[in-house]
Design a protein around this motif. Structure first.
Motif, mmCIF file in Angstrom:
data_model
loop_
_atom_site.group_PDB
_atom_site.id
_atom_site.type_symbol
_atom_site.label_atom_id
_atom_site.label_comp_id
_atom_site.label_asym_id
_atom_site.label_seq_id
_atom_site.Cartn_x
_atom_site.Cartn_y
_atom_site.Cartn_z
ATOM 1 N N GLY A 154 13.615 -3.798 4.978
ATOM 2 C CA GLY A 154 12.159 -3.732 4.910
ATOM 3 C C GLY A 154 11.557 -2.439 5.403
ATOM 4 N N PHE A 155 12.355 -1.372 5.437
ATOM 5 C CA PHE A 155 11.873 -0.107 6.023
ATOM 6 C C PHE A 155 10.617 0.412 5.354
ATOM 7 N N ASP A 156 10.541 0.299 4.044
ATOM 8 C CA ASP A 156 9.411 0.905 3.335
ATOM 9 C C ASP A 156 8.139 0.089 3.467
ATOM 10 N N ALA A 157 8.271 -1.209 3.774
ATOM 11 C CA ALA A 157 7.096 -2.038 4.021
ATOM 12 C C ALA A 157 6.588 -1.828 5.450
ATOM 13 N N LEU A 158 7.505 -1.688 6.400
ATOM 14 C CA LEU A 158 7.118 -1.529 7.798
ATOM 15 C C LEU A 158 6.609 -0.122 8.095
ATOM 16 N N TYR A 159 7.228 0.882 7.490
ATOM 17 C CA TYR A 159 6.880 2.280 7.778
ATOM 18 C C TYR A 159 6.699 3.060 6.468
ATOM 19 N N PRO A 160 5.650 2.738 5.732
ATOM 20 C CA PRO A 160 5.450 3.415 4.445
ATOM 21 C C PRO A 160 5.206 4.909 4.577
ATOM 22 N N GLN A 161 4.858 5.378 5.793
ATOM 23 C CA GLN A 161 4.571 6.796 5.986
ATOM 24 C C GLN A 161 5.830 7.642 6.070
ATOM 25 N N ALA A 162 6.997 7.042 6.271
ATOM 26 C CA ALA A 162 8.238 7.801 6.366
ATOM 27 C C ALA A 162 8.595 8.404 5.015
ATOM 28 N N ASP A 163 9.233 9.553 5.029
ATOM 29 C CA ASP A 163 9.590 10.237 3.783
ATOM 30 C C ASP A 163 10.468 9.366 2.892
ATOM 31 N N ILE A 164 11.475 8.706 3.479
ATOM 32 C CA ILE A 164 12.374 7.879 2.678
ATOM 33 C C ILE A 164 11.622 6.695 2.070
ATOM 34 N N GLY A 220 11.960 -14.512 4.988
ATOM 35 C CA GLY A 220 13.125 -15.341 5.257
ATOM 36 C C GLY A 220 13.018 -16.764 4.758
ATOM 37 N N MET A 221 12.052 -17.033 3.887
ATOM 38 C CA MET A 221 11.757 -18.365 3.354
ATOM 39 C C MET A 221 11.204 -19.308 4.417
ATOM 40 N N VAL A 222 10.915 -18.775 5.614
ATOM 41 C CA VAL A 222 10.409 -19.615 6.705
ATOM 42 C C VAL A 222 9.075 -19.127 7.265
ATOM 43 N N MET A 223 8.596 -17.983 6.815
ATOM 44 C CA MET A 223 7.324 -17.458 7.321
ATOM 45 C C MET A 223 6.696 -16.544 6.275
ATOM 46 N N GLY A 224 5.471 -16.091 6.564
ATOM 47 C CA GLY A 224 4.738 -15.245 5.628
ATOM 48 C C GLY A 224 3.780 -16.050 4.773
ATOM 49 N N ASP A 225 2.923 -15.330 4.043
ATOM 50 C CA ASP A 225 1.988 -15.969 3.128
ATOM 51 C C ASP A 225 1.765 -15.047 1.929
ATOM 52 N N ARG A 226 0.859 -15.430 1.051
ATOM 53 C CA ARG A 226 0.694 -14.695 -0.202
ATOM 54 C C ARG A 226 0.134 -13.294 -0.006
ATOM 55 N N PHE A 227 -0.321 -12.968 1.189
ATOM 56 C CA PHE A 227 -0.816 -11.617 1.458
ATOM 57 C C PHE A 227 0.239 -10.721 2.111
ATOM 58 N N SER A 228 1.396 -11.294 2.433
ATOM 59 C CA SER A 228 2.454 -10.501 3.062
ATOM 60 C C SER A 228 2.997 -9.458 2.091
ATOM 61 N N GLN A 229 3.145 -8.242 2.571
ATOM 62 C CA GLN A 229 3.644 -7.089 1.790
ATOM 63 C C GLN A 229 2.811 -6.824 0.526
ATOM 64 N N LEU A 230 1.567 -7.307 0.524
ATOM 65 C CA LEU A 230 0.746 -7.194 -0.682
ATOM 66 C C LEU A 230 0.403 -5.741 -1.013
ATOM 67 N N ASP A 231 0.500 -4.842 -0.025
ATOM 68 C CA ASP A 231 0.228 -3.438 -0.307
ATOM 69 C C ASP A 231 1.185 -2.871 -1.352
ATOM 70 N N ILE A 232 2.383 -3.459 -1.475
ATOM 71 C CA ILE A 232 3.354 -2.943 -2.448
ATOM 72 C C ILE A 232 2.863 -3.170 -3.880
ATOM 73 N N PRO A 233 2.579 -4.407 -4.309
ATOM 74 C CA PRO A 233 2.088 -4.567 -5.674
ATOM 75 C C PRO A 233 0.698 -3.987 -5.908
ATOM 76 N N LEU A 234 -0.103 -3.855 -4.835
ATOM 77 C CA LEU A 234 -1.425 -3.251 -5.026
ATOM 78 C C LEU A 234 -1.314 -1.789 -5.476
ATOM 79 N N GLU A 235 -0.223 -1.126 -5.125
ATOM 80 C CA GLU A 235 -0.010 0.229 -5.641
ATOM 81 C C GLU A 235 0.107 0.206 -7.162
ATOM 82 N N TRP A 236 0.697 -0.851 -7.704
ATOM 83 C CA TRP A 236 0.856 -0.948 -9.157
ATOM 84 C C TRP A 236 -0.459 -1.345 -9.815
ATOM 85 N N LEU A 237 -1.294 -2.061 -9.109
ATOM 86 C CA LEU A 237 -2.653 -2.297 -9.605
ATOM 87 C C LEU A 237 -3.400 -0.973 -9.685
ATOM 88 N N ASP A 238 -3.289 -0.161 -8.618
ATOM 89 C CA ASP A 238 -3.996 1.120 -8.565
ATOM 90 C C ASP A 238 -3.521 2.069 -9.662
#
Length: 319
Positions: free
Chosen positions: A290-300, A91-109
């Motif tokens: 943010g569904f896919d960041a919060l619950y990556p295990q869900a099918d959608i 929201g431009m008011v919280m978080g840091d450079r490690f927030s949601q980092l699992d998403i781009p790490l998939e592209w590293l992998d």
């Protein structure tokens, strides 16, 4: 009258039932949220063979900005890698450079990409264009040090989620207008694009608790914009205000059907097409913000994340 809303995906509805939800943010609540534990980068990197480098880059005003550079640990340095320049949400008011980092790490992998994640300063401590300017300075440093980082400067992708997606869109507009650095693509995940907060979807998700509501959206934008009138808001901050969406790189936009940003994201893709650009748009039926960041295990969520990776794979193959 209570607005009618698209139904949540059944699996997400069950998962979301256990999550504490809020209707609005206040300065007091924001202070509390900022004290909560953040993502553990050590845990994210524990099972990965990654070289990690932490650097500081000067902002326009001389402040020191932190970047995390994460590269596949490999002895093969003969081929320059693609780069994902990651901008976090919050929201431009919280978080840091490690927030949601699992998403781009998939592209590293999967793609061997070097991930560079920027820690831009947050509102309300900074306002206006400062946030996007911070992101630009980090991107400029990345491009200027591409050889040192083993990055192909022709394959730099700017990506972000939520507020990070909006900042990625603003950054791409800024780089286009300044003529550098070159951006091969922008990947915008449920991006926060429009400060006006007047779409049908923003009204549908106001007055009800959620992951990100219309009231929370208003709080985030007001923290950034202060008392600026609508016609004073720069397009680099609120990209939906941009009158010219021509000459943008390949664009990927996705959102959920059950979230505040659905309509502004759909409109942005439509306007890229109208300007003759190439955009791929996905609106995931029943997805909340943010569904896919919060619950990556869900099918959608797995489908949404896989679809992004497939798009990025095709893009990099054709560059």
């Amino acid at each position: 009258m209570t607005p009618v809303r698209p139904a949540l995906d059944p699996e997400l509805r069950v998962l979301l039932a256990d999550m504490p939800l809020m209707s609005r943010l206040t300065p007091e609540i924001l202070a509390q949220v900022r004290q909560l534990p953040t993502a553990s980068v050590d845990l994210l990197l524990a099972d990965r063979q990654i070289d990690r480098r932490e650097v500081t880059v000067p902002a326009k005003d001389g402040a020191q900005l932190r970047l995390s550079v994460l590269s596949p640990a490999t002895t093969d340095r003969t081929t320059a890698a693609p780069c994902v320049y990651w901008i976090h949400g919050g929201g431009m008011v919280m978080g840091d450079r490690f927030s949601q980092l699992d998403i781009p790490l998939e592209w590293l992998d999967e793609l061997g990409a070097v991930v560079v994640s920027v820690e831009y300063r947050l509102a309300p401590e900074v306002t206006g264009t400062t946030l996007v300017d911070d992101c630009y300075q980090g991107l400029l440093w990345t491009a200027e040090h591409s050889e040192e980082l083993g990055i192909d400067p022709a394959r730099i992708i700017v990506a972000g989620a939520s507020a990070g997606g909006g900042l990625a869109a603003g950054l791409t507009l800024l780089a286009r207008d300044l003529g550098a650095p070159a951006i091969a693509a922008q990947l915008l995940i449920c991006p926060m694009l429009d400060h006006r907060n007047t779409t049908t979807s923003s009204r549908q998700y106001s007055g009800v608790p959620g992951v990100w509501t219309g009231e929370m959206n208003e709080f985030g934008w007001r923290a950034v914009l202060g008392d600026l009138a609508d016609d004073e808001v720069p397009a680099y901050v609120s990209p939906s205000r941009a009158e010219d969406l021509s000459d943008l790189p390949a664009t990927y936009i996705d959102a959920g059907s059950a979230e505040v940003f659905r309509d502004e994201d759909t409109d942005y893709a439509t306007r890229v097409w109208a300007a003759g650009g190439q955009a791929e748009l996905h609106v995931w039926a029943g997805g909340f913000h943010g569904f896919d960041a919060l619950y990556p295990q869900a099918d959608i969520s797995a489908t949404a994340r896989r679809t992004r990776t497939d798009w990025l794979t095709r893009l990099l193959r054709d560059i």
